[in-house]
Motif scaffolding. Structure first.
Motif, PDB file in Angstrom:
ATOM      1  N   GLY A   1     114.175  97.769   4.358  1.00  0.00           N
ATOM      2  CA  GLY A   1     114.727  97.151   3.159  1.00  0.00           C
ATOM      3  C   GLY A   1     113.761  97.132   1.995  1.00  0.00           C
ATOM      4  N   GLY A   2     112.925  98.140   1.905  1.00  0.00           N
ATOM      5  CA  GLY A   2     111.965  98.220   0.805  1.00  0.00           C
ATOM      6  C   GLY A   2     110.655  97.507   1.071  1.00  0.00           C
ATOM      7  N   LYS A   3     110.588  96.722   2.149  1.00  0.00           N
ATOM      8  CA  LYS A   3     109.364  96.015   2.498  1.00  0.00           C
ATOM      9  C   LYS A   3     108.770  96.609   3.774  1.00  0.00           C
ATOM     10  N   LEU A   4     107.499  96.306   3.994  1.00  0.00           N
ATOM     11  CA  LEU A   4     106.853  96.800   5.200  1.00  0.00           C
ATOM     12  C   LEU A   4     107.561  96.266   6.443  1.00  0.00           C
ATOM     13  N   ASP A   5     107.764  97.142   7.402  1.00  0.00           N
ATOM     14  CA  ASP A   5     108.320  96.722   8.695  1.00  0.00           C
ATOM     15  C   ASP A   5     107.146  96.188   9.517  1.00  0.00           C
ATOM     16  N   ARG A   6     106.848  94.928   9.300  1.00  0.00           N
ATOM     17  CA  ARG A   6     105.655  94.354   9.904  1.00  0.00           C
ATOM     18  C   ARG A   6     105.725  94.319  11.427  1.00  0.00           C
ATOM     19  N   ALA A   7     106.903  94.105  11.961  1.00  0.00           N
ATOM     20  CA  ALA A   7     107.032  94.041  13.421  1.00  0.00           C
ATOM     21  C   ALA A   7     106.685  95.389  14.036  1.00  0.00           C
ATOM     22  N   LYS A   8     107.178  96.462  13.455  1.00  0.00           N
ATOM     23  CA  LYS A   8     106.908  97.801  13.982  1.00  0.00           C
ATOM     24  C   LYS A   8     105.436  98.167  13.820  1.00  0.00           C
ATOM     25  N   ILE A   9     104.867  97.827  12.653  1.00  0.00           N
ATOM     26  CA  ILE A   9     103.454  98.121  12.412  1.00  0.00           C
ATOM     27  C   ILE A   9     102.578  97.352  13.396  1.00  0.00           C
ATOM     28  N   ALA A  10     102.866  96.068  13.587  1.00  0.00           N
ATOM     29  CA  ALA A  10     102.075  95.256  14.516  1.00  0.00           C
ATOM     30  C   ALA A  10     102.166  95.802  15.933  1.00  0.00           C
ATOM     31  N   ALA A  11     103.348  96.211  16.349  1.00  0.00           N
ATOM     32  CA  ALA A  11     103.520  96.742  17.708  1.00  0.00           C
ATOM     33  C   ALA A  11     102.708  98.018  17.897  1.00  0.00           C
ATOM     34  N   THR A  12     102.690  98.864  16.869  1.00  0.00           N
ATOM     35  CA  THR A  12     101.936 100.123  16.958  1.00  0.00           C
ATOM     36  C   THR A  12     100.436  99.860  17.016  1.00  0.00           C
ATOM     37  N   LEU A  13      99.960  98.973  16.140  1.00  0.00           N
ATOM     38  CA  LEU A  13      98.519  98.689  16.109  1.00  0.00           C
ATOM     39  C   LEU A  13      98.054  98.016  17.396  1.00  0.00           C
ATOM     40  N   THR A  14      98.768  96.991  17.832  1.00  0.00           N
ATOM     41  CA  THR A  14      98.333  96.270  19.037  1.00  0.00           C
ATOM     42  C   THR A  14      98.438  97.166  20.274  1.00  0.00           C
ATOM     43  N   GLY A  15      99.455  98.024  20.310  1.00  0.00           N
ATOM     44  CA  GLY A  15      99.595  98.928  21.455  1.00  0.00           C
ATOM     45  C   GLY A  15      98.439  99.907  21.537  1.00  0.00           C
ATOM     46  N   THR A  16      98.042 100.455  20.366  1.00  0.00           N
ATOM     47  CA  THR A  16      96.931 101.402  20.349  1.00  0.00           C
ATOM     48  C   THR A  16      95.613 100.714  20.690  1.00  0.00           C
ATOM     49  N   LEU A  17      95.374  99.536  20.117  1.00  0.00           N
ATOM     50  CA  LEU A  17      94.120  98.831  20.363  1.00  0.00           C
ATOM     51  C   LEU A  17      94.007  98.335  21.806  1.00  0.00           C
ATOM     52  N   THR A  18      95.124  97.999  22.403  1.00  0.00           N
ATOM     53  CA  THR A  18      95.105  97.593  23.809  1.00  0.00           C
ATOM     54  C   THR A  18      94.514  98.708  24.668  1.00  0.00           C
ATOM     55  N   GLN A  19      94.860  99.954  24.293  1.00  0.00           N
ATOM     56  CA  GLN A  19      94.353 101.096  25.057  1.00  0.00           C
ATOM     57  C   GLN A  19      92.892 101.402  24.716  1.00  0.00           C
ATOM     58  N   THR A  20      92.565 101.462  23.422  1.00  0.00           N
ATOM     59  CA  THR A  20      91.200 101.869  23.052  1.00  0.00           C
ATOM     60  C   THR A  20      90.164 100.804  23.397  1.00  0.00           C
ATOM     61  N   LEU A  21      90.554  99.530  23.325  1.00  0.00           N
ATOM     62  CA  LEU A  21      89.631  98.441  23.668  1.00  0.00           C
ATOM     63  C   LEU A  21      89.626  98.143  25.163  1.00  0.00           C
ATOM     64  N   GLU A  22      90.643  98.677  25.866  1.00  0.00           N
ATOM     65  CA  GLU A  22      90.818  98.374  27.285  1.00  0.00           C
ATOM     66  C   GLU A  22      90.871  96.863  27.479  1.00  0.00           C
ATOM     67  N   ALA A  23      91.755  96.244  26.693  1.00  0.00           N
ATOM     68  CA  ALA A  23      91.874  94.786  26.700  1.00  0.00           C
ATOM     69  C   ALA A  23      93.346  94.395  26.612  1.00  0.00           C
ATOM     70  N   LYS A  24      93.633  93.137  26.943  1.00  0.00           N
ATOM     71  CA  LYS A  24      95.000  92.618  26.851  1.00  0.00           C
ATOM     72  C   LYS A  24      95.197  91.897  25.523  1.00  0.00           C
ATOM     73  N   LEU A  25      96.365  92.068  24.938  1.00  0.00           N
ATOM     74  CA  LEU A  25      96.687  91.375  23.695  1.00  0.00           C
ATOM     75  C   LEU A  25      96.885  89.881  23.969  1.00  0.00           C
ATOM     76  N   ALA A  26      96.178  89.046  23.199  1.00  0.00           N
ATOM     77  CA  ALA A  26      96.329  87.595  23.331  1.00  0.00           C
ATOM     78  C   ALA A  26      97.230  87.040  22.237  1.00  0.00           C
ATOM     79  N   SER A  27      97.081  87.552  21.017  1.00  0.00           N
ATOM     80  CA  SER A  27      97.924  87.090  19.910  1.00  0.00           C
ATOM     81  C   SER A  27      97.858  88.082  18.763  1.00  0.00           C
ATOM     82  N   ALA A  28      98.895  88.052  17.938  1.00  0.00           N
ATOM     83  CA  ALA A  28      98.936  88.885  16.732  1.00  0.00           C
ATOM     84  C   ALA A  28      99.822  88.180  15.714  1.00  0.00           C
TER      85      ALA A  28
END
Length: 396
Positions: A262-289
């Motif tokens: 709707g013309g604004k950033l899709d924050r939910a999709k962006i957050a899911a992509t970033l946290t998913g990638t960092l979970t792998q590269t950091l080899e850590a579990k997501l606690a909060s976002a």
């Protein structure tokens, strides 16, 4: 022969007269009037920023203006300033004034003495009931041009940047007259922004310019409207973007298609992509976002077993921030992502009783940023984006 000697003798008075006239003319030549500056004067009030401007004939001052910015209280960040018009009488420079802030009486009595190619100053400055003994030696003076070259030029605010490669999308700078600054700051209480505390310190440059640059952190989606509104406030002389958190070495440029809703950033999709990638590269579990509504930053927390003394089964907590915005003011078909360096702490999350831990790493040594496991490169691949090449200053 006699006639020849007589002719020579007749010439002598004329030669003496010409020499005397030339000598007299040299004595009567008046040195040209010029303006000279002392941009620094050691041995004045401790920690003071001093500028002395003199109108001078040769090495003799005919008048002067002393501009002193100082801390009224020891170890105080607050600054005050006084400007004194000095009367010159021989080597004496004297005058009275008052401080601009507290209106405290000021008196100045100095002796200026040439010391070869430099100058010495001795005397007394009184500020209210305090007296300061002045003993400043070996001071070099500057011409108008040389003095101007020592003065800083405020180019920190970009009102119409072409993109966000030189300034940061969340960082806003507002230049406002000092007398209007307090009222302007009150209007920011309803703007949902963060004000940099350090920018509220009125330093010597601000006192001399009569203007204060206030730095804000604001959601990039609202930055343009905050800037436009600020420009309408009385006393504001400039508003735009400035330097902020974005480090281009950790930035990614990628197509906006599919990342807006709707013309604004899709924050939910962006957050899911970033946290998913960092979970792998950091080899850590997501606690909060969560997204910070004031700054527009995505703040993420991850946890993983600590490698410090494995038998204790401690937990490493890793905090990472990210920022996403259009790559230029006014919108674009591309977005820019910045990923901050991870910051980690170690805690004991085992069943009580727990071990209290203190991160006592030396703050004096420069610490290498903690590895993110190649997260920036992984995100660039996931987003089909480009990385910034600092050598060519282009996206690659």
């Amino acid at each position: 022969m006699r006639a020849f000697l007589f002719s020579l003798l007749a010439l002598l008075p004329a030669t003496d007269l010409a020499f005397a006239q030339a000598k007299s003319g040299t004595k009567s030549a008046v040195p040209a009037t010029e303006t000279r500056y002392f941009a620094t004067l050691d041995g004045f009030i401790e920690g003071a920023d001093v500028i002395l401007k003199e109108t001078r004939q040769g090495k003799t001052a005919t008048s002067a203006v002393l501009d002193v910015c100082f801390s009224p209280a020891k170890d105080s960040a607050r600054k005050d300033r006084f400007v004194v018009n000095l009367t010159a009488s021989g080597q004496a420079l004297t005058g009275t004034s008052q401080t601009l802030g507290s209106k405290t009486p000021v008196s100045v009595s100095l002796q200026q003495k040439p010391n070869g190619e430099t100058f010495d100053f001795k005397g007394v400055i009184g500020i209210g009931t305090a007296t300061y003994e002045i003993n400043s030696t070996d001071n070099s003076d500057l011409s108008d041009k040389e003095f101007e070259e020592t003065q800083s030029v405020d180019e920190s605010i970009a009102q119409t940047p072409k993109d966000f490669t030189a300034v940061s999308p969340e960082a806003v700078g507002i230049r406002v007259a000092l007398e209007a600054a307090a009222d302007f700051l009150k209007t920011l209480k309803t703007e949902n922004v963060e004000v940099s505390l350090s920018s509220l310190n009125v330093g010597c440059d601000a006192l001399r310019a009569g203007k204060l640059v206030i730095n804000l952190t604001v959601d990039p989606e609202r930055a343009a409207s905050v800037i436009a509104k600020a420009k309408t406030f009385p006393g504001v002389t400039a508003a735009g973007w400035t330097n902020g958190v974005v480090d281009m070495d950790r930035a990614i440029l990628f197509p906006a298609a599919g990342w807006r809703d709707g013309g604004k950033l899709d924050r939910a999709k962006i957050a899911a992509t970033l946290t998913g990638t960092l979970t792998q590269t950091l080899e850590a579990k997501l606690a909060s976002a969560s997204w910070d509504e004031a700054t527009g930053k995505l703040k993420m927390t991850f946890k993983r077993p600590s490698e410090t003394f494995p038998a204790l089964q401690l937990t490493e907590v890793i905090n990472v921030e990210a920022l996403v915005s259009a790559d230029k003011p006014g919108g674009s078909d591309k977005l820019m992502l910045w990923l901050g360096n991870p910051a980690a702490t170690t805690i004991d999350e085992n069943a009580p009783p727990r071990l209290g831990l203190n991160d006592d790493a030396s703050g004096e040594e420069e610490i290498e940023p903690r590895s993110d496991g190649g997260a920036v490169a992984a995100l660039a691949k996931e987003l089909k984006g480009q990385r910034w090449d600092s050598e060519s200053a282009t996206w690659q």
